[in-house]
Scaffold this active site. Structure first.
Site, PDB file in Angstrom:
ATOM      1  CE1 TYR A  27       2.077   2.429   0.096  1.00  0.00           C
ATOM      2  CE2 TYR A  27       2.408   0.456  -0.877  1.00  0.00           C
ATOM      3  CZ  TYR A  27       1.704   1.396  -0.248  1.00  0.00           C
ATOM      4  OH  TYR A  27       0.214   1.005  -0.182  1.00  0.00           O
ATOM      5  CE1 TYR A  55      -2.152   0.293   4.090  1.00  0.00           C
ATOM      6  CE2 TYR A  55      -3.185  -1.824   3.740  1.00  0.00           C
ATOM      7  CZ  TYR A  55      -2.449  -0.371   3.339  1.00  0.00           C
ATOM      8  OH  TYR A  55      -2.622  -0.416   1.977  1.00  0.00           O
ATOM      9  CG  ASP A  79      -9.346  -4.779   6.626  1.00  0.00           C
ATOM     10  OD1 ASP A  79      -9.334  -5.834   6.048  1.00  0.00           O
ATOM     11  OD2 ASP A  79      -8.882  -3.777   6.549  1.00  0.00           O
ATOM     12  CE  LYS A  84      -3.277  -7.582   0.890  1.00  0.00           C
ATOM     13  NZ  LYS A  84      -3.495  -6.504   1.598  1.00  0.00           N
TER      14      LYS A  84
HETATM   15  C1  LIG Z   1      -3.944  -5.131   1.582  1.00  0.00           C
HETATM   16  C2  LIG Z   1      -5.104  -4.534   2.646  1.00  0.00           C
HETATM   17  C3  LIG Z   1      -6.312  -3.544   2.572  1.00  0.00           C
HETATM   18  C4  LIG Z   1      -6.304  -3.177   1.039  1.00  0.00           C
HETATM   19  O1  LIG Z   1      -6.418  -4.006   0.001  1.00  0.00           O
HETATM   20  P1  LIG Z   1      -6.172  -3.476  -1.447  1.00  0.00           P
HETATM   21  O2  LIG Z   1      -6.630  -4.665  -2.385  1.00  0.00           O
HETATM   22  O3  LIG Z   1      -4.670  -3.301  -1.662  1.00  0.00           O
HETATM   23  O4  LIG Z   1      -7.081  -2.258  -1.664  1.00  0.00           O
HETATM   24  C5  LIG Z   1      -7.036  -3.574   3.359  1.00  0.00           C
HETATM   25  N1  LIG Z   1      -6.939  -4.192   4.325  1.00  0.00           N
HETATM   26  C6  LIG Z   1      -5.886  -4.904   5.016  1.00  0.00           C
HETATM   27  C7  LIG Z   1      -6.194  -5.450   6.241  1.00  0.00           C
HETATM   28  C8  LIG Z   1      -5.075  -5.290   3.961  1.00  0.00           C
HETATM   29  O5  LIG Z   1      -3.931  -5.943   4.329  1.00  0.00           O
END
Ligand SMILES: *Cc1c(COP(=O)(O)O)cnc(C)c1O
Length: 429
Positions: free
Chosen positions: A9, A136, A237, A266
């Site tokens: 970015y 996101y 997610d 994460k």
């Molecule tokens: C960071 C994130 C992703 C993507 O994860 P990466 O390990 O960076 O590919 C997907 N969804 C959410 C909600 C996130 O915070």
């Protein structure tokens, strides 16, 4: 200046040099030039137990001395089996099956592909998704397609990412009685598109990268009812919200809602290595079973079920019990609430706290230019984005360390630079 390392970015022509980290212990980053900073954002929210945790380090070293990785085809490994069992144990009962992959984005892609193939296997082809404005879900192509359509990703990659259906951002009303008309709009979209919707995807309780917008557990309950009524799957997610970040092990625990597919990443591997898990309900899994090989789920990343990553994740999970992590998150939430809830200065439009997430939202991104340098002088690593100054600290942060972070965030909003900054315009990214 031509640079070999291409940064995310970032406009490389003007991007400042990276601050080289020489060491990191607990909540502290130690820079090569000797400065020491509290990492108040846990390296993109992943380092939930702090850096170089002795228990995790020990587990990782033991695993490396045995083997780090074997392919998950024909060959198995105990850490992957044990982690799948552990994840099933700590998530709601319908989620019984775990598919590993290598990052949050791939975990989301896996969930989306599972949803599409689930319907394909029932001879009901449905290939579109409904997502929410402000969302996101990652940077890979399918993930981009369910991210906020006004974010740059969509315009730049039009034609590559499929067009999805967007509902308005979940309502921020605290106790959503859902008379705000929002749910009616969601329902109208579901009714209109039910025949083509493979799933609805949402980041439950907090849209983190979407600006830390928060919605009520009741909203998630109603969304669950609607997805059932209109026979589409529901994907949560929890890549960012999972593993204690919102105060409970998972955000879904606060709503008492179980999705059909759950994505974790994460904090799963505590910032040690890249890995993700997509959990599927019994029903979704059953949609792939049968004697026909063609019904099998078609996906298989090289590093899925990586033994080192899974061993790290297991060690991280053990710390929730052994070191009372959720109690610590509760303590952080109380402290953040005390320090932020009454904070009002001109230019601050609001503060929000949920679990170990503390946010100051301002009226103009220009106000946050300079905040990072200000924080560094005070020994704190912050990374404001757009109109938010936020902290998502490692859960091991002590009350005085947390105080230092919040004091720095508030302090910036009381500087002359902050007060004078209105209208300067340029977005902080
Ligand atoms: C960071 C994130 C992703 C993507 O994860 P990466 O390990 O960076 O590919 C997907 N969804 C959410 C909600 C996130 O915070």
């Amino acid at each position: 200046m031509s640079r070999k390392l291409w940064l995310p970015y970032a406009q490389m022509a003007t991007a400042p040099a990276l601050l080289s980290v020489a060491n990191a212990q607990g909540v502290y980053l130690e820079l090569a030039d000797g400065r020491r900073l509290i990492d108040s954002i846990s390296s993109w929210w992943s380092v939930i137990h702090g850096y170089a945790h002795p228990v995790i380090n020990q587990a990782a070293k033991e695993q490396i001395d045995q083997f780090a990785h074997v392919m998950m085809c024909g060959l198995g490994n105990d850490p992957a089996e044990a982690l799948a069992e552990a994840l099933v144990r700590i998530t709601p009962d319908p989620l019984q099956h775990v598919f590993f992959s290598d990052s949050g984005s791939t975990g989301v892609e896996v969930a989306m592909k599972m949803a599409v193939q689930y319907w394909f296997n029932q001879d009901q082809p449905k290939t579109r998704f409904m997502a929410f404005r402000g969302a996101y879900h990652g940077d890979t192509t399918a993930c981009m397609s369910v991210g906020d359509p006004d974010e740059g990703m969509h315009s730049r990659f039009r034609g590559l990412a499929p067009q999805q259906i967007f509902a308005p951002m979940p309502p921020e009303c605290g106790d959503c009685d859902l008379n705000c008309g929002h749910l009616a709009e969601v329902e109208a979209l579901l009714a209109q598109h039910a025949h083509e919707l493979a799933a609805v995807i949402i980041e439950p309780l907090v849209q983190c990268a979407g600006g830390f917008k928060m919605h009520s557990p009741a909203f998630l309950q109603r969304l669950r009812e609607l997805t059932e009524r209109y026979q589409t799957l529901l994907i949560f997610d929890e890549v960012a919200t999972g593993f204690g970040r919102t105060g409970t092990m998972f955000a879904l625990d606060q709503a008492g809602v179980c999705p059909d597919l759950l994505v974790l990443g994460k904090g799963l591997t505590c910032g040690y290595s890249a890995h993700a898990a997509t959990l599927a309900s019994r029903t979704v899994y059953a949609g792939f079973e049968g004697t026909d090989g063609g019904r099998a789920f078609m996906h298989g990343p090289t590093f899925m079920g990586n033994a080192l990553a899974c061993r790290i994740a297991l060690a991280g999970l053990s710390l929730f019990a052994d070191e009372g992590r959720l109690t610590e998150v509760g303590r952080i939430e109380n402290q953040l609430t005390r320090s932020l809830s009454d904070f009002q200065v001109e230019g601050v439009v609001g503060t929000r706290v949920k679990g170990a997430i503390g946010v100051i939202e301002v009226d103009d991104p220009a106000r946050l230019q300079g905040a990072q340098a200000y924080a560094m002088e005070r020994g704190v690593w912050l990374r404001p984005f757009d109109r938010v100054l936020y902290t998502m600290p490692p859960y091991i942060i002590t009350p005085p360390q947390m105080e230092r972070v919040v004091h720095t965030m508030r302090g910036w909003c009381e500087t002359e630079q902050f007060k004078r900054a209105v209208g300067a315009g340029a977005a902080v990214t």
